[in-house]
Design a protein around this motif. Structure first.
Motif, PDB file in Angstrom:
ATOM      1  N   ARG A   1      10.299   3.814  -6.178  1.00 15.44           N
ATOM      2  CA  ARG A   1       9.952   3.916  -7.597  1.00 15.44           C
ATOM      3  C   ARG A   1      10.976   3.135  -8.412  1.00 15.44           C
ATOM      4  O   ARG A   1      12.175   3.171  -8.137  1.00 15.44           O
ATOM      5  CB  ARG A   1       9.963   5.379  -8.070  1.00 15.44           C
ATOM      6  N   GLU A   2      10.501   2.435  -9.450  1.00 13.51           N
ATOM      7  CA  GLU A   2      11.413   1.833 -10.419  1.00 13.51           C
ATOM      8  C   GLU A   2      12.006   2.956 -11.272  1.00 13.51           C
ATOM      9  O   GLU A   2      11.291   3.852 -11.721  1.00 13.51           O
ATOM     10  CB  GLU A   2      10.669   0.844 -11.320  1.00 13.51           C
ATOM     11  N   LEU A   3      13.317   2.895 -11.506  1.00 10.94           N
ATOM     12  CA  LEU A   3      13.997   3.946 -12.270  1.00 10.94           C
ATOM     13  C   LEU A   3      14.323   3.514 -13.693  1.00 10.94           C
ATOM     14  O   LEU A   3      14.834   4.312 -14.476  1.00 10.94           O
ATOM     15  CB  LEU A   3      15.288   4.361 -11.560  1.00 10.94           C
ATOM     16  N   GLY A   4      14.035   2.287 -14.031  1.00 12.29           N
ATOM     17  CA  GLY A   4      14.335   1.794 -15.366  1.00 12.29           C
ATOM     18  C   GLY A   4      13.958   0.331 -15.467  1.00 12.29           C
ATOM     19  O   GLY A   4      13.451  -0.269 -14.518  1.00 12.29           O
ATOM     20  N   PRO A   5      14.222  -0.275 -16.626  1.00 12.14           N
ATOM     21  CA  PRO A   5      13.837  -1.674 -16.820  1.00 12.14           C
ATOM     22  C   PRO A   5      14.639  -2.613 -15.932  1.00 12.14           C
ATOM     23  O   PRO A   5      15.814  -2.369 -15.634  1.00 12.14           O
ATOM     24  CB  PRO A   5      14.127  -1.919 -18.308  1.00 12.14           C
ATOM     25  N   ASP A   6      14.002  -3.686 -15.520  1.00 17.95           N
ATOM     26  CA  ASP A   6      14.643  -4.733 -14.731  1.00 17.95           C
ATOM     27  C   ASP A   6      15.333  -5.686 -15.708  1.00 17.95           C
ATOM     28  O   ASP A   6      14.675  -6.433 -16.435  1.00 17.95           O
ATOM     29  CB  ASP A   6      13.590  -5.472 -13.901  1.00 17.95           C
ATOM     30  N   THR A   7      16.665  -5.649 -15.739  1.00 12.88           N
ATOM     31  CA  THR A   7      17.427  -6.485 -16.666  1.00 12.88           C
ATOM     32  C   THR A   7      18.155  -7.622 -15.944  1.00 12.88           C
ATOM     33  O   THR A   7      19.050  -8.243 -16.517  1.00 12.88           O
ATOM     34  CB  THR A   7      18.439  -5.638 -17.454  1.00 12.88           C
ATOM     35  N   THR A   8      17.792  -7.882 -14.679  1.00 14.92           N
ATOM     36  CA  THR A   8      18.407  -8.994 -13.962  1.00 14.92           C
ATOM     37  C   THR A   8      18.079 -10.314 -14.654  1.00 14.92           C
ATOM     38  O   THR A   8      17.077 -10.436 -15.353  1.00 14.92           O
ATOM     39  CB  THR A   8      17.924  -9.037 -12.504  1.00 14.92           C
ATOM     40  N   LEU A   9      18.935 -11.304 -14.454  1.00 15.01           N
ATOM     41  CA  LEU A   9      18.734 -12.611 -15.073  1.00 15.01           C
ATOM     42  C   LEU A   9      17.808 -13.464 -14.218  1.00 15.01           C
ATOM     43  O   LEU A   9      17.964 -13.524 -12.991  1.00 15.01           O
ATOM     44  CB  LEU A   9      20.066 -13.340 -15.243  1.00 15.01           C
TER      45      LEU A   9
ATOM     46  N   ARG B   1       0.802  -1.223   0.000  1.00 22.96           N
ATOM     47  CA  ARG B   1       0.000   0.000   0.000  1.00 22.96           C
ATOM     48  C   ARG B   1       0.842   1.282   0.000  1.00 22.96           C
ATOM     49  O   ARG B   1       0.355   2.347   0.359  1.00 22.96           O
ATOM     50  CB  ARG B   1      -0.978   0.008   1.195  1.00 22.96           C
ATOM     51  N   ILE B   2       2.102   1.196  -0.391  1.00 25.89           N
ATOM     52  CA  ILE B   2       2.924   2.392  -0.443  1.00 25.89           C
ATOM     53  C   ILE B   2       3.962   2.202  -1.547  1.00 25.89           C
ATOM     54  O   ILE B   2       4.446   1.100  -1.787  1.00 25.89           O
ATOM     55  CB  ILE B   2       3.607   2.649   0.923  1.00 25.89           C
ATOM     56  N   GLY B   3       4.272   3.282  -2.255  1.00 26.24           N
ATOM     57  CA  GLY B   3       5.236   3.197  -3.341  1.00 26.24           C
ATOM     58  C   GLY B   3       4.632   2.658  -4.627  1.00 26.24           C
ATOM     59  O   GLY B   3       3.453   2.294  -4.686  1.00 26.24           O
ATOM     60  N   ARG B   4       5.475   2.590  -5.655  1.00 23.84           N
ATOM     61  CA  ARG B   4       5.028   2.121  -6.971  1.00 23.84           C
ATOM     62  C   ARG B   4       6.049   1.150  -7.557  1.00 23.84           C
ATOM     63  O   ARG B   4       6.543   1.346  -8.666  1.00 23.84           O
ATOM     64  CB  ARG B   4       4.822   3.309  -7.918  1.00 23.84           C
ATOM     65  N   LEU B   5       6.362   0.126  -6.826  1.00 26.62           N
ATOM     66  CA  LEU B   5       7.294  -0.875  -7.303  1.00 26.62           C
ATOM     67  C   LEU B   5       6.543  -1.986  -8.032  1.00 26.62           C
ATOM     68  O   LEU B   5       5.426  -2.335  -7.673  1.00 26.62           O
ATOM     69  CB  LEU B   5       8.073  -1.475  -6.133  1.00 26.62           C
ATOM     70  N   ASP B   6       7.193  -2.534  -9.067  1.00 24.30           N
ATOM     71  CA  ASP B   6       6.566  -3.598  -9.844  1.00 24.30           C
ATOM     72  C   ASP B   6       6.510  -4.922  -9.079  1.00 24.30           C
ATOM     73  O   ASP B   6       5.653  -5.767  -9.346  1.00 24.30           O
ATOM     74  CB  ASP B   6       7.347  -3.807 -11.147  1.00 24.30           C
ATOM     75  N   ARG B   7       7.423  -5.115  -8.148  1.00 25.97           N
ATOM     76  CA  ARG B   7       7.455  -6.303  -7.307  1.00 25.97           C
ATOM     77  C   ARG B   7       8.158  -5.935  -6.004  1.00 25.97           C
ATOM     78  O   ARG B   7       8.761  -4.860  -5.913  1.00 25.97           O
ATOM     79  CB  ARG B   7       8.174  -7.467  -8.018  1.00 25.97           C
ATOM     80  N   PRO B   8       8.086  -6.784  -4.989  1.00 26.66           N
ATOM     81  CA  PRO B   8       8.699  -6.429  -3.701  1.00 26.66           C
ATOM     82  C   PRO B   8      10.168  -6.061  -3.851  1.00 26.66           C
ATOM     83  O   PRO B   8      10.888  -6.640  -4.676  1.00 26.66           O
ATOM     84  CB  PRO B   8       8.523  -7.700  -2.869  1.00 26.66           C
ATOM     85  N   ILE B   9      10.611  -5.118  -3.036  1.00 28.77           N
ATOM     86  CA  ILE B   9      11.998  -4.660  -3.146  1.00 28.77           C
ATOM     87  C   ILE B   9      12.968  -5.774  -2.772  1.00 28.77           C
ATOM     88  O   ILE B   9      14.056  -5.883  -3.335  1.00 28.77           O
ATOM     89  CB  ILE B   9      12.221  -3.395  -2.292  1.00 28.77           C
ATOM     90  N   ILE B  10      12.607  -6.608  -1.812  1.00 25.91           N
ATOM     91  CA  ILE B  10      13.370  -7.817  -1.495  1.00 25.91           C
ATOM     92  C   ILE B  10      12.486  -8.991  -1.891  1.00 25.91           C
ATOM     93  O   ILE B  10      11.523  -9.324  -1.205  1.00 25.91           O
ATOM     94  CB  ILE B  10      13.728  -7.900   0.003  1.00 25.91           C
TER      95      ILE B  10
ATOM     96  N   PRO C   1      17.299  -0.989 -11.249  1.00 20.12           N
ATOM     97  CA  PRO C   1      17.465   0.329 -10.628  1.00 20.12           C
ATOM     98  C   PRO C   1      16.194   0.788  -9.929  1.00 20.12           C
ATOM     99  O   PRO C   1      15.109   0.811 -10.517  1.00 20.12           O
ATOM    100  CB  PRO C   1      17.808   1.234 -11.819  1.00 20.12           C
ATOM    101  N   VAL C   2      16.330   1.138  -8.650  1.00 20.51           N
ATOM    102  CA  VAL C   2      15.186   1.524  -7.814  1.00 20.51           C
ATOM    103  C   VAL C   2      15.562   2.750  -6.991  1.00 20.51           C
ATOM    104  O   VAL C   2      16.670   2.840  -6.459  1.00 20.51           O
ATOM    105  CB  VAL C   2      14.777   0.368  -6.874  1.00 20.51           C
ATOM    106  N   ASP C   3      14.645   3.691  -6.888  1.00 17.65           N
ATOM    107  CA  ASP C   3      14.760   4.785  -5.932  1.00 17.65           C
ATOM    108  C   ASP C   3      14.214   4.255  -4.605  1.00 17.65           C
ATOM    109  O   ASP C   3      13.002   4.160  -4.418  1.00 17.65           O
ATOM    110  CB  ASP C   3      13.970   6.000  -6.413  1.00 17.65           C
ATOM    111  N   VAL C   4      15.119   3.897  -3.685  1.00 18.52           N
ATOM    112  CA  VAL C   4      14.700   3.240  -2.453  1.00 18.52           C
ATOM    113  C   VAL C   4      13.913   4.194  -1.566  1.00 18.52           C
ATOM    114  O   VAL C   4      12.953   3.793  -0.894  1.00 18.52           O
ATOM    115  CB  VAL C   4      15.930   2.681  -1.710  1.00 18.52           C
TER     116      VAL C   4
END
Length: 374
Positions: free
Chosen positions: A306-314, A170-179, A299-302
């Motif tokens: 907020r997500e700062l760009g595309p998630d390119t992790t494998l 209920r807070i922030g705008r992340l596409d998935r949990p930060i951890i 990249p995330v603004d902790v």
């Protein structure tokens, strides 16, 4: 305006009252132990204690990067929830938010049970090993122990999930949990992976006494290997089919397959980490003349969530072919180099504030060079 702020605060306390709840109830030492401190555990479990003392868990609070980041975080109680998980480790108690807008204000009050020395132990022994006044372990025959014991499966993923799966509901705008590491591990299992967290991060080793003077038993390494361990990281960042060529007098090309050999995404969790594939042209005295790079990162603004760009992790088990090219090589470029590195922290300014430099924060995985024909 005052009425609006008061109303907003009241709504925040109702909506966010369970935000980032504490992991533990107040804890008393198990009978016969006398303290929650790892120093008390060391009296009987010296070798295991010394392994833990060299781990990231033991440094979870006083790690220089963590301390530097805290100075820039408006909501440090969320960080302390896992870096100092016991209530006795925190100078104040927090349960949710009093206000979420226009500023995040936690519901906090002084903690009379705060122990500063215990705080410096980070994720200490009893965080995993004590429940309901019993010390948990893998054996059911701990006769003669000076405290109550109970057999438990501490290598279960649920033990790790307390801290290694965490989001901001209920807070922030992340596409998935930060951890999101445990969810990633479930994806790894769905793709055929068999290992659990502890199988890699706490491997079993040659038998030795669990307590001073005890009989030999199967042993689990308590160093809790992680991203700061160079050799451990190199096992998970795998490079295959590496090629580096100078096709024409002025064109350099590198290609490789990057393989995620971990049981989660690569990298996972801390958004400051990334894997970099870097192609460079070098001159005399290794001077950098031209470069291209690709990053595997999230990249995330902790602070603002907020997500700062595309998630390119494998993804777990992913094999990704990567190609980089340098055209119009400078005339004085004598060498081209391809390097794959694991970077622990992207924020150079904060790293310097923590007293760290590039060598402390980069694990070299692979490096290859090719000379340019005269």
């Amino acid at each position: 305006m005052g009425v609006l702020v008061v109303a907003t605060a009241g709504l925040g306390a109702w909506v966010y009252g369970d935000f980032a709840p504490a992991l533990y109830e107040p804890m008393e030492p198990a009978a016969g132990v006398g303290s929650l401190s790892a120093q008390q555990c060391r009296v009987c479990h010296a070798e295991i204690h010394d392994e833990w003392a060299s781990s990231g868990h033991a440094r979870a609070f006083d790690d220089p990067l963590y301390q530097a980041e805290l100075r820039h975080q408006p909501t440090t109680f969320v960080c302390h929830r896992c870096h100092t998980p016991l209530r006795e480790q925190r100078p104040s108690e927090t349960h949710g938010l009093w206000m979420a807008w226009p500023a995040i204000i936690p519901l906090s009050w002084p903690n009379d049970g705060f122990d500063p020395a215990l705080q410096r132990e980070g994720v200490t022994c009893v965080s995993c090993h004590q429940v309901d006044g019993h010390m948990l372990g893998p054996f059911d025959d701990a006769a003669g122990a000076p405290h109550p014991t109970r057999k438990a499966e501490l290598r279960a993923v649920e033990t790790c999930a307390r801290c290694h799966q965490f989001g901001f509901e209920r807070i922030g705008r992340l596409d998935r949990p930060i951890i999101d590491t445990v969810t990633e591990w479930h994806e790894y299992r769905e793709r055929g992976g068999r290992e659990r967290c502890a199988d890699c991060h706490m491997p079993t080793e040659d038998a030795r006494p669990a307590a001073n003077g005890g009989r030999l038993r199967p042993h689990t390494n308590h160093r809790l290997f992680g991203p700061f361990d160079r050799e451990f990281v190199a096992k998970g960042v795998i490079v295959e089919d590496l090629e580096l060529v100078i096709d024409e007098p002025n064109v350099a090309r590198a290609s490789l397959v990057l393989v995620n050999g971990t049981g989660h995404r690569l990298p996972s969790a801390e958004p400051e980490r990334y894997v970099r594939v870097h192609l460079s042209a070098r001159g005399a005295d290794d001077e950098l003349l031209a470069e291209r790079e690709l990053r595997m990162e999230r990249p995330v603004d902790v602070a603002r969530l907020r997500e700062l760009g595309p998630d390119t992790t494998l993804a777990p088990g992913e094999r990704r072919r990567l190609t980089l090219e340098l055209t119009d090589l400078p005339p004085d470029a004598s060498t081209v180099r391809i390097a794959v590195d694991f970077h622990l922290w992207r924020n150079g300014e904060l790293a310097r504030e923590a007293g760290l430099d590039g060598d402390d924060l980069v694990h070299s995985i692979v490096q290859r060079s090719a000379s340019r024909a005269p």
